[in-house]
Design a protein around this motif. Structure first.
Motif, PDB file in Angstrom:
ATOM      1  N   ILE A 180      -2.069  -4.492  12.461  1.00 60.45           N
ATOM      2  CA  ILE A 180      -1.238  -4.234  11.767  1.00 60.45           C
ATOM      3  C   ILE A 180      -3.121  -3.835  10.548  1.00 60.45           C
ATOM      4  O   ILE A 180      -3.669  -4.839  10.397  1.00 60.45           O
ATOM      5  N   THR A 181      -2.810  -2.725  10.756  1.00 64.33           N
ATOM      6  CA  THR A 181      -4.177  -1.809   9.506  1.00 64.33           C
ATOM      7  C   THR A 181      -3.675  -1.806   8.408  1.00 64.33           C
ATOM      8  O   THR A 181      -2.883  -0.335   8.296  1.00 64.33           O
TER       9      THR A 181
ATOM     10  N   THR B 293      -2.794   9.946  11.949  1.00 64.36           N
ATOM     11  CA  THR B 293      -1.794  10.609  12.836  1.00 64.36           C
ATOM     12  C   THR B 293      -1.066   9.912  14.124  1.00 64.36           C
ATOM     13  O   THR B 293      -2.045   9.847  14.882  1.00 64.36           O
ATOM     14  N   GLY B 294      -0.096  10.141  14.329  1.00 62.31           N
ATOM     15  CA  GLY B 294       0.427   9.895  15.722  1.00 62.31           C
ATOM     16  C   GLY B 294       1.216   8.183  15.058  1.00 62.31           C
ATOM     17  O   GLY B 294       1.922   8.133  16.603  1.00 62.31           O
ATOM     18  N   HIS B 295       0.967   7.722  13.934  1.00 62.60           N
ATOM     19  CA  HIS B 295       1.011   6.557  13.988  1.00 62.60           C
ATOM     20  C   HIS B 295       2.578   6.117  13.128  1.00 62.60           C
ATOM     21  O   HIS B 295       3.087   6.962  12.361  1.00 62.60           O
TER      22      HIS B 295
ATOM     23  N   LYS C 285      10.652  -6.032   7.398  1.00 59.87           N
ATOM     24  CA  LYS C 285      11.993  -4.886   8.294  1.00 59.87           C
ATOM     25  C   LYS C 285      10.900  -3.591   8.181  1.00 59.87           C
ATOM     26  O   LYS C 285      10.686  -2.697   9.674  1.00 59.87           O
ATOM     27  N   ALA C 286       9.664  -3.552   7.921  1.00 61.24           N
ATOM     28  CA  ALA C 286       8.791  -1.923   7.706  1.00 61.24           C
ATOM     29  C   ALA C 286       8.138  -2.029   9.075  1.00 61.24           C
ATOM     30  O   ALA C 286       8.550  -1.005  10.405  1.00 61.24           O
ATOM     31  N   LEU C 287       7.741  -3.787   9.236  1.00 58.26           N
ATOM     32  CA  LEU C 287       6.789  -3.918  10.863  1.00 58.26           C
ATOM     33  C   LEU C 287       7.958  -4.185  11.750  1.00 58.26           C
ATOM     34  O   LEU C 287       7.325  -4.033  12.760  1.00 58.26           O
TER      35      LEU C 287
ATOM     36  N   GLU D 170       1.266   0.524  17.927  1.00 56.89           N
ATOM     37  CA  GLU D 170      -0.064  -0.666  18.482  1.00 56.89           C
ATOM     38  C   GLU D 170      -0.758  -0.803  17.753  1.00 56.89           C
ATOM     39  O   GLU D 170      -1.297  -1.547  17.071  1.00 56.89           O
ATOM     40  N   THR D 171      -0.934   0.323  15.850  1.00 56.82           N
ATOM     41  CA  THR D 171      -1.496   0.262  15.258  1.00 56.82           C
ATOM     42  C   THR D 171      -0.991   1.134  14.083  1.00 56.82           C
ATOM     43  O   THR D 171      -0.466   2.527  13.536  1.00 56.82           O
ATOM     44  N   PRO D 172       0.337   0.424  13.152  1.00 55.09           N
ATOM     45  CA  PRO D 172       1.204   1.159  12.496  1.00 55.09           C
ATOM     46  C   PRO D 172       0.200   1.156  10.841  1.00 55.09           C
ATOM     47  O   PRO D 172      -0.704  -0.299  11.458  1.00 55.09           O
ATOM     48  N   PHE D 173       0.153   1.809   9.980  1.00 54.80           N
ATOM     49  CA  PHE D 173      -1.243   1.704   8.775  1.00 54.80           C
ATOM     50  C   PHE D 173      -0.129   1.163   7.993  1.00 54.80           C
ATOM     51  O   PHE D 173       0.802   1.853   7.361  1.00 54.80           O
ATOM     52  N   ILE D 174      -0.233   0.270   6.971  1.00 52.48           N
ATOM     53  CA  ILE D 174      -0.047   0.600   5.576  1.00 52.48           C
ATOM     54  C   ILE D 174      -1.072   1.124   4.900  1.00 52.48           C
ATOM     55  O   ILE D 174      -2.026   0.705   4.423  1.00 52.48           O
ATOM     56  N   ILE D 175      -0.343   1.222   4.122  1.00 53.33           N
ATOM     57  CA  ILE D 175      -0.792   3.081   3.581  1.00 53.33           C
ATOM     58  C   ILE D 175      -0.708   2.713   1.515  1.00 53.33           C
ATOM     59  O   ILE D 175      -0.855   3.792   0.992  1.00 53.33           O
ATOM     60  N   GLY D 176      -0.069   1.885   0.902  1.00 55.42           N
ATOM     61  CA  GLY D 176      -0.328   1.780  -0.385  1.00 55.42           C
ATOM     62  C   GLY D 176       1.277   1.788  -0.369  1.00 55.42           C
ATOM     63  O   GLY D 176       2.193   1.670  -0.308  1.00 55.42           O
ATOM     64  N   GLY D 177       1.219   1.329  -1.884  1.00 55.97           N
ATOM     65  CA  GLY D 177       0.547   1.129  -2.714  1.00 55.97           C
ATOM     66  C   GLY D 177       0.838  -0.346  -3.580  1.00 55.97           C
ATOM     67  O   GLY D 177       0.369  -1.503  -2.689  1.00 55.97           O
ATOM     68  N   GLY D 178      -0.227  -0.654  -4.836  1.00 57.52           N
ATOM     69  CA  GLY D 178      -0.507  -1.699  -4.932  1.00 57.52           C
ATOM     70  C   GLY D 178       0.221  -3.391  -4.364  1.00 57.52           C
ATOM     71  O   GLY D 178      -0.354  -4.076  -3.849  1.00 57.52           O
ATOM     72  N   GLU D 179       1.239  -3.047  -5.162  1.00 58.06           N
ATOM     73  CA  GLU D 179       2.142  -4.167  -4.474  1.00 58.06           C
ATOM     74  C   GLU D 179       2.495  -4.226  -2.887  1.00 58.06           C
ATOM     75  O   GLU D 179       2.189  -5.600  -1.898  1.00 58.06           O
ATOM     76  N   ILE D 180       2.492  -2.963  -2.177  1.00 54.21           N
ATOM     77  CA  ILE D 180       2.590  -3.361  -0.586  1.00 54.21           C
ATOM     78  C   ILE D 180       1.526  -3.582  -0.193  1.00 54.21           C
ATOM     79  O   ILE D 180       1.284  -4.054   0.712  1.00 54.21           O
TER      80      ILE D 180
END
Length: 161
Positions: free
Chosen positions: A2-3, A36-38, A81-83, A90-100
């Motif tokens: 998880i990135t 891209t692709g994730h 649930k998102a995870l 293999e590499t889901p990305f957490i892209i924001g915002g501040g609370e997330i």
């Protein structure tokens, strides 16, 4: 793995009025290349800051709104649930915002941070990185130039096991 991926100023500013407060074309290219692709996991406001869904990525939007249903997205009501939905990536990305970002600091394995070398007035901030939990493993500096009004550094942190 998880990135978390983000761009934050020296004072951890992320943005103001649901928009970035700088324009760094090379950072946008890097974001596109990495994600891209994730699966990209974000809060509703972050999603709504895009003109349209980003191509070639699975959008997972976290919101408390039960009737929220934007086209081309998976909508959930928790980071967990998102995870779960992203478990085959293999590499889901957490892209924001501040609370997330705050919620995800305890579950992420890696942080890809673009540190913008200035301070900005903002209404959204990136959480402090606890160096007892995270180790800087890569750093790449980019100076200010005709396309980039601010110097910045790509920083990669990995969780200390």
């Amino acid at each position: 793995m998880i990135t978390i991926i983000a761009a934050a100023a020296e004072n951890n500013a992320l943005g103001k009025d649901n928009d970035l407060v700088w324009h760094l074309p090379d950072d946008f290219k890097r974001f596109k290349q990495l994600t891209t692709g994730h699966h990209i996991i974000m809060g509703r406001k972050t999603f709504e800051s895009f003109p349209k869904p980003l191509p070639n990525r699975t959008h997972i939007v976290i919101t408390r709104q039960s009737d929220y249903n934007p086209k081309g997205c998976i909508v959930v009501n928790s980071l967990e649930k998102a995870l779960e939905i992203s478990k085959n990536d293999e590499t889901p990305f957490i892209i924001g915002g501040g609370e997330i970002y705050k919620l995800s600091m305890s579950v992420a394995d890696k942080i890809e941070l673009t540190r913008v070398h200035d301070e900005f007035e903002a209404d959204t901030y990136f959480p402090e990185i606890d160096l007892n939990s995270w180790k800087l493993t890569r750093s790449e500096y980019h100076g200010k130039d005709d396309k980039h009004g601010f110097a910045f550094t790509y920083l990669t942190y990995e969780r200390i096991k």
